[in-house]
Scaffold this motif. Structure first.
Motif, mmCIF file in Angstrom:
data_model
loop_
_atom_site.group_PDB
_atom_site.id
_atom_site.type_symbol
_atom_site.label_atom_id
_atom_site.label_comp_id
_atom_site.label_asym_id
_atom_site.label_seq_id
_atom_site.Cartn_x
_atom_site.Cartn_y
_atom_site.Cartn_z
ATOM 1 N N ILE A 43 -39.963 49.108 -58.662
ATOM 2 C CA ILE A 43 -40.989 49.803 -60.088
ATOM 3 C C ILE A 43 -42.180 49.340 -60.272
ATOM 4 O O ILE A 43 -42.379 47.769 -60.927
ATOM 5 N N PRO A 44 -43.437 49.815 -59.544
ATOM 6 C CA PRO A 44 -44.693 49.088 -60.008
ATOM 7 C C PRO A 44 -44.850 49.013 -61.636
ATOM 8 O O PRO A 44 -44.319 50.336 -62.263
ATOM 9 N N VAL A 45 -45.855 48.240 -62.112
ATOM 10 C CA VAL A 45 -45.747 48.387 -63.349
ATOM 11 C C VAL A 45 -47.453 48.902 -63.912
ATOM 12 O O VAL A 45 -48.004 47.463 -62.755
ATOM 13 N N HIS A 46 -47.704 49.425 -64.062
ATOM 14 C CA HIS A 46 -49.342 48.865 -64.385
ATOM 15 C C HIS A 46 -49.648 48.371 -65.685
ATOM 16 O O HIS A 46 -50.283 49.566 -66.286
ATOM 17 N N LEU A 47 -50.033 47.765 -65.223
ATOM 18 C CA LEU A 47 -50.533 46.596 -65.857
ATOM 19 C C LEU A 47 -51.760 47.076 -66.920
ATOM 20 O O LEU A 47 -52.290 46.641 -66.318
ATOM 21 N N CYS A 48 -52.407 46.840 -67.626
ATOM 22 C CA CYS A 48 -52.910 46.763 -68.902
ATOM 23 C C CYS A 48 -53.282 48.218 -69.048
ATOM 24 O O CYS A 48 -54.629 48.994 -69.401
ATOM 25 N N SER B 231 -53.744 51.480 -62.681
ATOM 26 C CA SER B 231 -52.530 52.180 -62.146
ATOM 27 C C SER B 231 -52.355 51.091 -61.081
ATOM 28 O O SER B 231 -53.618 50.631 -60.130
ATOM 29 N N CYS B 232 -51.031 51.231 -60.405
ATOM 30 C CA CYS B 232 -51.059 49.795 -59.678
ATOM 31 C C CYS B 232 -51.568 50.694 -58.442
ATOM 32 O O CYS B 232 -51.824 52.023 -58.228
ATOM 33 N N ASP B 233 -51.848 50.249 -56.779
ATOM 34 C CA ASP B 233 -52.295 51.065 -55.439
ATOM 35 C C ASP B 233 -51.123 52.225 -54.925
ATOM 36 O O ASP B 233 -50.756 51.411 -54.058
ATOM 37 N N MET B 234 -51.195 53.348 -55.743
ATOM 38 C CA MET B 234 -49.665 54.144 -55.487
ATOM 39 C C MET B 234 -49.984 54.261 -54.133
ATOM 40 O O MET B 234 -48.793 54.502 -53.376
#
Ligand SMILES: *Cc1c(COP(=O)(O)O)cnc(C)c1O
Length: 386
Positions: A129-134, A137-140
């Motif tokens: 579960i990557p979280v797109h903080l702030c 996007s994470c490096d999907m």
């Protein structure tokens, strides 16, 4: 008082909710599917299932991917506890992948290393579960490539990130994931008071999540195990919950959605202005990867404590004394007493722990005007030089 985040409610929003109050349906009427369709369209995705919170959305997303006892789910330690708790609801074990100290997001390099280790001991995660903080996007693409290599599924916790983009696609397109989850809590980008939504391109996952949000019940004849014995008939196929969104909430969400792009562009302007105003302060500003257009739910800075006399706490207290509601997003999840009891300790995820010791989220919301922003910056300057 200048808070760190604040909702924006217009007369249109109020009128939309009042229209529902005058209608026949307060819940499960036409507004919920209309809102689902509008968000799916916005994201360029096929299916959306509205729920009563992102926490519920994360829970049914894990259930739809068959997370259960004996499984392992990985997420970022730098997030709200809900990103990890959803796996615990399903009886799975949780583990964390440390963050990149510049983007504050789950680090794909550390993920690759941890996967290599986990493969040796046969303890690979079922879901990450990557979280797109702030709102960044994470490096999907990198995470998705690892999912293909190691065989895990992906749920994006995009609670901060509706309206953001990655590689020129809206967050929520699910191009690099199985499911994306949004939150519509009032501090987030758009609000339905409480509320959330799960997005997917997979029809089966969508159908499963739709029934899990309403007790595991179906009314679709083609899915029933037995022939219906009358017009009252429905079947409960598995154990679900009441996680439904109301029509009141969906009407508010639809009305807010009209202003989503405006909100995100205002947030980008405020972030750019902070970048300029803080450029010679003893702080590290958030670093964006080139592929990301952030929705800027939060604007955290990292105070360079070895360049100033004040402590993290003293900077916070000076801001609070001036009625500026700064906050910390987040204390590392693995150091919460509940997770420590499960065996996590200080030192396990040093980048997230160090972020927790020097980060401060500055006020960030579309109606923050330039005078207020200047005031925040001048109080911060004072706080850093005390
Ligand atoms: C707010 C938030 C949630 C939970 O959202 P709710 O809609 O309040 O349940 C989950 N994950 C993250 C990262 C959040 O910020």
């Amino acid at each position: 008082m200048i808070p760190y985040g604040r909702q924006d409610i217009s007369q249109d929003d109020i009128d939309a909710v009042i229209r529902v109050l005058h209608s026949e349906w307060l819940t499960q009427g036409p507004k919920v599917p209309e809102f689902e369709k509008a968000v799916a369209n916005y994201c360029g995705a096929k299916h959306a299932v509205a729920v009563n919170s992102a926490t519920s959305g994360l829970h049914i997303a894990c259930m739809a991917l068959d997370v259960g006892h004996g499984d392992v789910v990985w997420t970022s330690p730098n997030t709200f506890v809900a990103s990890a708790n959803c796996a615990r609801y399903c009886g799975a074990r949780v583990d964390f992948v440390d963050i990149n100290p510049n983007t504050f997001n789950l680090c794909p390099v550390k993920l690759a290393e941890k996967l290599e280790e986990a493969k040796k001991s046969d303890r690979l995660p079922k879901v990450v579960i990557p979280v797109h903080l702030c709102g960044q996007s994470c490096d999907m693409a990198a995470i998705h490539a690892l999912a293909k290599e190691y065989g895990f599924r992906i749920i994006e916790d995009a609670s901060h990130a509706i309206g953001g983009r990655y590689q020129n696609q809206p967050v929520g397109s699910c191009r690099f994931s199985d499911i994306t989850v949004f939150s519509f809590h009032p501090v987030k980008i758009i609000t339905t008071a409480e509320g959330g939504m799960t997005i997917t391109n997979d029809a089966e996952l969508a159908a499963r999540m739709a029934r899990l949000r309403t007790h595991g019940i179906i009314k679709d004849l083609t899915q029933m195990h037995n022939p219906p014995v009358g017009p009252w008939y429905y079947e409960q196929l598995e154990l679900g919950y009441n996680y439904r969104m109301t029509d009141l909430q969906a009407a508010l969400g639809l009305s807010q959605l009209n202003r989503l792009d405006y909100y995100v562009s205002e947030r980008n302007k405020i972030a750019k202005r902070y970048d300029e105003l803080l450029s010679d302060f003893p702080v590290k500003r958030p670093h964006l990867i080139p592929a990301a257009y952030s929705s800027w739910h939060l604007y955290p800075i990292r105070v360079q404590l070895d360049h100033i006399k004040a402590s993290h706490r003293e900077v916070f207290e000076a801001m609070h004394k001036a009625d500026i509601g700064v906050n910390l997003h987040y204390m590392p999840v693995h150091l919460q007493p509940y997770y420590r009891e499960l065996g996590f300790e200080v030192g396990m995820f040093p980048a997230a722990e160090s972020y927790g010791q020097d980060a401060i989220s500055l006020p960030m919301y579309p109606n923050l005007n330039q005078d207020q922003q200047d005031h925040v910056v001048s109080v911060l300057k004072e706080a850093l030089s005390q």
